[in-house]
Scaffold this motif. Structure first.
Motif, PDB file in Angstrom:
ATOM      1  N   GLY A 139       0.808  -1.210   0.000  1.00 33.68           N
ATOM      2  CA  GLY A 139       0.000   0.000   0.000  1.00 33.68           C
ATOM      3  C   GLY A 139       0.840   1.257   0.000  1.00 33.68           C
ATOM      4  N   SER A 140       0.155   2.375   0.232  1.00 34.85           N
ATOM      5  CA  SER A 140       0.808   3.688   0.166  1.00 34.85           C
ATOM      6  C   SER A 140       0.411   4.555   1.348  1.00 34.85           C
ATOM      7  CB  SER A 140       0.413   4.410  -1.135  1.00 34.85           C
ATOM      8  OG  SER A 140       0.815   3.691  -2.266  1.00 34.85           O
ATOM      9  N   LEU A 141       1.290   5.448   1.694  1.00 33.26           N
ATOM     10  CA  LEU A 141       1.029   6.512   2.658  1.00 33.26           C
ATOM     11  C   LEU A 141       1.756   7.757   2.187  1.00 33.26           C
ATOM     12  CD1 LEU A 141       1.456   4.785   6.153  1.00 33.26           C
ATOM     13  CD2 LEU A 141      -0.670   5.679   5.198  1.00 33.26           C
ATOM     14  N   ARG A 142       1.235   8.906   2.590  1.00 39.10           N
ATOM     15  CA  ARG A 142       1.889  10.168   2.270  1.00 39.10           C
ATOM     16  C   ARG A 142       2.124  10.927   3.562  1.00 39.10           C
ATOM     17  NH1 ARG A 142      -0.474  15.659  -0.393  1.00 39.10           N
ATOM     18  NH2 ARG A 142       1.321  16.287  -1.653  1.00 39.10           N
ATOM     19  N   LEU A 143       3.387  11.179   3.861  1.00 33.34           N
ATOM     20  CA  LEU A 143       3.744  11.953   5.035  1.00 33.34           C
ATOM     21  C   LEU A 143       3.933  13.409   4.649  1.00 33.34           C
ATOM     22  CD1 LEU A 143       6.388   9.621   6.741  1.00 33.34           C
ATOM     23  CD2 LEU A 143       3.895   9.578   6.924  1.00 33.34           C
ATOM     24  N   SER A 144       3.583  14.281   5.571  1.00 32.05           N
ATOM     25  CA  SER A 144       3.812  15.714   5.398  1.00 32.05           C
ATOM     26  C   SER A 144       4.629  16.225   6.568  1.00 32.05           C
ATOM     27  CB  SER A 144       2.487  16.473   5.330  1.00 32.05           C
ATOM     28  OG  SER A 144       1.705  16.064   4.232  1.00 32.05           O
ATOM     29  N   CYS A 145       5.401  17.258   6.307  1.00 31.89           N
ATOM     30  CA  CYS A 145       6.166  17.934   7.353  1.00 31.89           C
ATOM     31  C   CYS A 145       5.953  19.426   7.161  1.00 31.89           C
ATOM     32  CB  CYS A 145       7.637  17.575   7.260  1.00 31.89           C
ATOM     33  SG  CYS A 145       8.698  18.520   8.380  1.00 31.89           S
ATOM     34  N   ALA A 146       5.255  20.036   8.099  1.00 31.29           N
ATOM     35  CA  ALA A 146       4.973  21.459   8.027  1.00 31.29           C
ATOM     36  C   ALA A 146       5.942  22.216   8.934  1.00 31.29           C
ATOM     37  CB  ALA A 146       3.537  21.736   8.445  1.00 31.29           C
ATOM     38  N   ALA A 178      16.360  13.018   1.341  1.00 31.18           N
ATOM     39  CA  ALA A 178      16.642  14.426   1.573  1.00 31.18           C
ATOM     40  C   ALA A 178      16.403  15.202   0.285  1.00 31.18           C
ATOM     41  CB  ALA A 178      18.080  14.616   2.050  1.00 31.18           C
ATOM     42  N   ILE A 179      16.083  16.476   0.468  1.00 35.88           N
ATOM     43  CA  ILE A 179      15.796  17.342  -0.674  1.00 35.88           C
ATOM     44  C   ILE A 179      16.475  18.680  -0.471  1.00 35.88           C
ATOM     45  CG2 ILE A 179      13.620  18.199   0.334  1.00 35.88           C
ATOM     46  CD1 ILE A 179      12.493  18.091  -2.569  1.00 35.88           C
ATOM     47  N   GLY A 180      17.028  19.223  -1.537  1.00 36.00           N
ATOM     48  CA  GLY A 180      17.698  20.497  -1.474  1.00 36.00           C
ATOM     49  C   GLY A 180      16.721  21.652  -1.370  1.00 36.00           C
ATOM     50  N   TRP A 181      17.274  22.851  -1.219  1.00 33.85           N
ATOM     51  CA  TRP A 181      16.471  24.022  -0.940  1.00 33.85           C
ATOM     52  C   TRP A 181      15.491  24.360  -2.058  1.00 33.85           C
ATOM     53  CZ3 TRP A 181      16.930  28.587  -3.869  1.00 33.85           C
ATOM     54  CH2 TRP A 181      17.951  28.568  -4.833  1.00 33.85           C
ATOM     55  N   ASN A 182      15.860  24.065  -3.294  1.00 35.48           N
ATOM     56  CA  ASN A 182      14.991  24.430  -4.417  1.00 35.48           C
ATOM     57  C   ASN A 182      14.444  23.211  -5.132  1.00 35.48           C
ATOM     58  OD1 ASN A 182      17.261  23.466  -5.608  1.00 35.48           O
ATOM     59  ND2 ASN A 182      17.510  25.140  -7.061  1.00 35.48           N
ATOM     60  N   SER A 183      14.472  22.049  -4.462  1.00 33.68           N
ATOM     61  CA  SER A 183      13.981  20.787  -5.027  1.00 33.68           C
ATOM     62  C   SER A 183      14.830  20.297  -6.192  1.00 33.68           C
ATOM     63  CB  SER A 183      12.520  20.903  -5.485  1.00 33.68           C
ATOM     64  OG  SER A 183      11.673  21.305  -4.438  1.00 33.68           O
ATOM     65  N   ASP A 239       7.079  22.084  -1.055  1.00 34.28           N
ATOM     66  CA  ASP A 239       6.375  23.255  -1.548  1.00 34.28           C
ATOM     67  C   ASP A 239       6.813  24.413  -0.672  1.00 34.28           C
ATOM     68  OD1 ASP A 239       4.607  25.289  -2.185  1.00 34.28           O
ATOM     69  OD2 ASP A 239       2.889  23.957  -2.394  1.00 34.28           O
ATOM     70  N   ASN A 240       7.752  25.214  -1.154  1.00 29.13           N
ATOM     71  CA  ASN A 240       8.290  26.297  -0.338  1.00 29.13           C
ATOM     72  C   ASN A 240       7.247  27.369  -0.026  1.00 29.13           C
ATOM     73  OD1 ASN A 240      10.819  25.166  -0.037  1.00 29.13           O
ATOM     74  ND2 ASN A 240      11.697  26.248  -1.782  1.00 29.13           N
ATOM     75  N   ALA A 241       6.284  27.533  -0.897  1.00 28.83           N
ATOM     76  CA  ALA A 241       5.232  28.519  -0.640  1.00 28.83           C
ATOM     77  C   ALA A 241       4.397  28.124   0.578  1.00 28.83           C
ATOM     78  CB  ALA A 241       4.342  28.664  -1.865  1.00 28.83           C
ATOM     79  N   LYS A 242       4.320  26.815   0.839  1.00 27.40           N
ATOM     80  CA  LYS A 242       3.552  26.317   1.977  1.00 27.40           C
ATOM     81  C   LYS A 242       4.441  25.862   3.127  1.00 27.40           C
ATOM     82  CE  LYS A 242      -0.344  24.728  -0.853  1.00 27.40           C
ATOM     83  NZ  LYS A 242      -1.187  23.566  -1.233  1.00 27.40           N
ATOM     84  N   ASN A 243       5.752  26.032   2.978  1.00 35.05           N
ATOM     85  CA  ASN A 243       6.693  25.575   4.013  1.00 35.05           C
ATOM     86  C   ASN A 243       6.441  24.113   4.385  1.00 35.05           C
ATOM     87  OD1 ASN A 243       8.051  28.001   4.185  1.00 35.05           O
ATOM     88  ND2 ASN A 243       6.796  28.773   5.871  1.00 35.05           N
ATOM     89  N   THR A 244       6.196  23.299   3.400  1.00 36.30           N
ATOM     90  CA  THR A 244       5.829  21.913   3.651  1.00 36.30           C
ATOM     91  C   THR A 244       6.621  20.973   2.747  1.00 36.30           C
ATOM     92  OG1 THR A 244       3.585  22.578   4.291  1.00 36.30           O
ATOM     93  CG2 THR A 244       3.911  20.273   3.747  1.00 36.30           C
ATOM     94  N   MET A 245       7.007  19.847   3.344  1.00 35.45           N
ATOM     95  CA  MET A 245       7.699  18.783   2.621  1.00 35.45           C
ATOM     96  C   MET A 245       6.824  17.532   2.645  1.00 35.45           C
ATOM     97  SD  MET A 245      11.448  17.151   3.479  1.00 35.45           S
ATOM     98  CE  MET A 245      11.016  16.761   5.183  1.00 35.45           C
ATOM     99  N   TYR A 246       6.865  16.788   1.570  1.00 31.44           N
ATOM    100  CA  TYR A 246       6.025  15.601   1.454  1.00 31.44           C
ATOM    101  C   TYR A 246       6.869  14.371   1.129  1.00 31.44           C
ATOM    102  CZ  TYR A 246       2.642  19.336   0.700  1.00 31.44           C
ATOM    103  OH  TYR A 246       1.890  20.480   0.834  1.00 31.44           O
TER     104      TYR A 246
END
Length: 125
Positions: free
Chosen positions: A16-23, A50-55, A73-80
């Motif tokens: 299965g799948s899950l999607r984590l978010s980090c705000a 890991a992801i860099g500052w500009n994806s 999504d830097n506009a939302k300050n969120t990583m997925y």
């Protein structure tokens, strides 16, 4: 005060799948790399992705490559973290983390300054 809050963990079946978010809140994050780590009971905290500052740059642990996808999504300050084809060995507490040195990316937990409280992911067979 910088705060990271993970969400999206839970119980999933193998395959299965899950999607984590980090705000993130309490600062400006668009110039800083972020990462995900996980820790299973009795084990050390391991690098996941890991992801860099500009994806523009991403790194993945070999164990999740091709199954997990990291985005921000830097506009939302969120990583997925999109986790597909889950395996029972993916069961762990997942932590997001933020670097305090700009324009970098790292797979080393010691390089990260800020950490979330963690979210449990449990994969059943």
């Amino acid at each position: 005060q910088v705060t990271l809050v993970e969400s999206g963990g839970g119980l999933a079946q193998a395959g299965g799948s899950l999607r984590l978010s980090c705000a993130a809140s309490g600062g400006t994050f668009s110039n800083y790399g972020m990462g995900w780590f996980r820790q299973a009971p009795g084990k050390e905290r391991d690098f996941v992705a890991a992801i860099g500052w500009n994806s523009g740059s991403t790194m993945y642990a070999e164990s999740v490559k091709g199954r997990f996808t990291l985005a921000r999504d830097n506009a939302k300050n969120t990583m997925y973290l999109q986790m597909n084809s889950l395996l029972t060995e993916d069961t762990a507490v997942y932590y997001c983390a933020l670097l305090s040195t700009p324009y970098r990316i790292s797979r080393l937990p010691g390089a990260y300054t800020y950490w979330g409280q963690g979210t449990q992911v449990t994969v059943s067979s």
